[in-house]
Design an enzyme around this catalytic site. Structure first.
Site, PDB file in Angstrom:
ATOM      1  N   GLY A  10      35.886  44.706  42.895  1.00 35.37           N
ATOM      2  CA  GLY A  10      36.901  44.296  43.850  1.00 35.37           C
ATOM      3  C   GLY A  10      38.275  44.636  43.282  1.00 35.37           C
ATOM      4  CG  HIS A  11      41.626  43.586  45.548  1.00 33.19           C
ATOM      5  ND1 HIS A  11      42.022  44.745  46.159  1.00 33.19           N
ATOM      6  CD2 HIS A  11      41.226  42.748  46.546  1.00 33.19           C
ATOM      7  CE1 HIS A  11      41.886  44.633  47.472  1.00 33.19           C
ATOM      8  NE2 HIS A  11      41.395  43.429  47.731  1.00 33.19           N
ATOM      9  NE  ARG A  92      42.893  30.361  39.588  1.00 34.17           N
ATOM     10  CZ  ARG A  92      44.027  29.653  39.488  1.00 34.17           C
ATOM     11  NH1 ARG A  92      43.977  28.332  39.546  1.00 34.17           N
ATOM     12  NH2 ARG A  92      45.174  30.267  39.333  1.00 34.17           N
ATOM     13  CB  ILE A 122      37.806  38.180  35.222  1.00 28.24           C
ATOM     14  CG1 ILE A 122      38.330  38.928  33.977  1.00 28.24           C
ATOM     15  CG2 ILE A 122      38.957  37.925  36.184  1.00 28.24           C
ATOM     16  CD1 ILE A 122      38.938  40.297  34.278  1.00 28.24           C
ATOM     17  CG  HIS A 179      41.722  30.181  35.485  1.00 28.33           C
ATOM     18  ND1 HIS A 179      43.077  30.357  35.390  1.00 28.33           N
ATOM     19  CD2 HIS A 179      41.286  31.098  36.387  1.00 28.33           C
ATOM     20  CE1 HIS A 179      43.447  31.354  36.191  1.00 28.33           C
ATOM     21  NE2 HIS A 179      42.365  31.809  36.810  1.00 28.33           N
TER      22      HIS A 179
END
Length: 307
Positions: A10-11, A92, A122, A179
């Site tokens: 993806g990005h 998230r 990530i 995170h």
């Protein structure tokens, strides 16, 4: 020979691959994604940079049913997921059901390939997904870690630096915890040019900057539909620390024994992955925030592994 695989294009994954190729941080790159058409397209686009690039990198891609190429890879960067879920909700953890399933699929495939290197995760929610990948691959904890609050800390450094008209690299200190929504700036660790944040800023200013460092991800995400540059840079920076055996001291999503889970916390990153997790002398309220954040992560993980 520095061989890297990026899983999930993806990005973020595509940006990480672009950085690795254009900066010459890898000698060989392997791309993997469920969307094989997209994977082949990224492979073709990256190879077309080579005649104008300052570095030569051998770029390969593989089908989703062939993971054998991972056997001799040194570092895997995992960047699978659906960022739109997080952007739409501002949380998230919206990717939790998506990426917990992805991690439980990807982990065994990595294990079956014979991979024995370092995994840098990530994918969000970063700390929980990192935990799942470690369990599913069976790799030692030091060999599986995530970007975690490496990115949140960078955002804090940028905000504090701008407040003082300073290069953000003059700002030391850490954002800790998940995170995600329960992360926080540990102001007792923050210094600018050897001056304590407590001497430089009022309590109100610290609270404003803490919130600003949390908010920017979603300001960016709401504007462009995703974030990519900053977090991809963090992932690649950690891969470079592994390749150079840098013994780099910085926050990652690593396993912290004192709280019993993967969480954003300073660690030492070198050729063996996370080689040490030094204890921090936190203020009592900071310790409480870290433990509360750890509880949230452990409770979430318990829904995947009830034992």
């Amino acid at each position: 020979m520095r061989k890297v695989a990026v899983i999930g294009l993806g990005h973020v994954g595509a940006t990480a691959a672009f950085i690795l190729v254009t900066h010459g941080y890898a000698d060989e790159l392997l791309l993997l994604d469920k969307n094989e058409k997209k994977c082949a397209a990224e492979w073709g686009d990256l190879r077309d940079t080579l005649p104008r690039n300052d570095h030569y990198v051998k770029v390969n891609w593989s089908t989703w049913d062939d993971w054998s190429g991972l056997k001799d890879v040194d570092v895997i960067i995992t960047a699978f997921g659906d960022v739109s879920a997080s952007i739409k909700t501002g949380d998230r953890f919206a990717e939790f059901p998506i990426n917990s399933a992805n991690a439980k699929e990807v982990g065994p495939k990595i294990k079956e390939s014979g991979f024995h290197g370092i995994i840098i995760n990530i994918s969000n929610p970063c700390d929980v997904v990192t935990s799942i990948l470690q369990r599913e691959t069976g790799l030692p904890r030091n060999q599986v870690f995530g970007t975690g609050t490496f990115l949140d800390t960078a955002r804090m450094q940028r905000v504090v630096g701008e407040k003082l008209g300073q290069d953000p690299r003059n700002v030391s200190g850490f954002n800790l915890g998940e995170h995600g929504s329960s992360q926080f700036t540990a102001w007792s660790t923050v210094n600018v040019n050897n001056k304590s944040a407590f001497d430089l800023f009022t309590e109100e200013e610290r609270a404003e900057m803490d919130q600003a460092s949390k908010d920017n991800a979603f300001k960016v995400g709401f504007g462009k539909g995703y974030t990519c540059y900053a977090v991809a840079t963090c992932g690649v920076r950690l891969a470079n620390a592994v390749f150079s055996d840098a013994k780099m001291y910085g926050p990652t999503s690593c396993f912290v024994e004192s709280v019993g889970t993967y969480i954003g916390h300073p660690s030492i990153v070198g050729k063996n992955g996370v080689e040490a997790v030094p204890e921090l002398d936190l203020l009592p309220d900071e310790r409480e925030k870290l433990e509360a954040s750890a509880k949230k992560l452990k409770d979430s993980l318990a829904t995947i592994y009830p034992d």
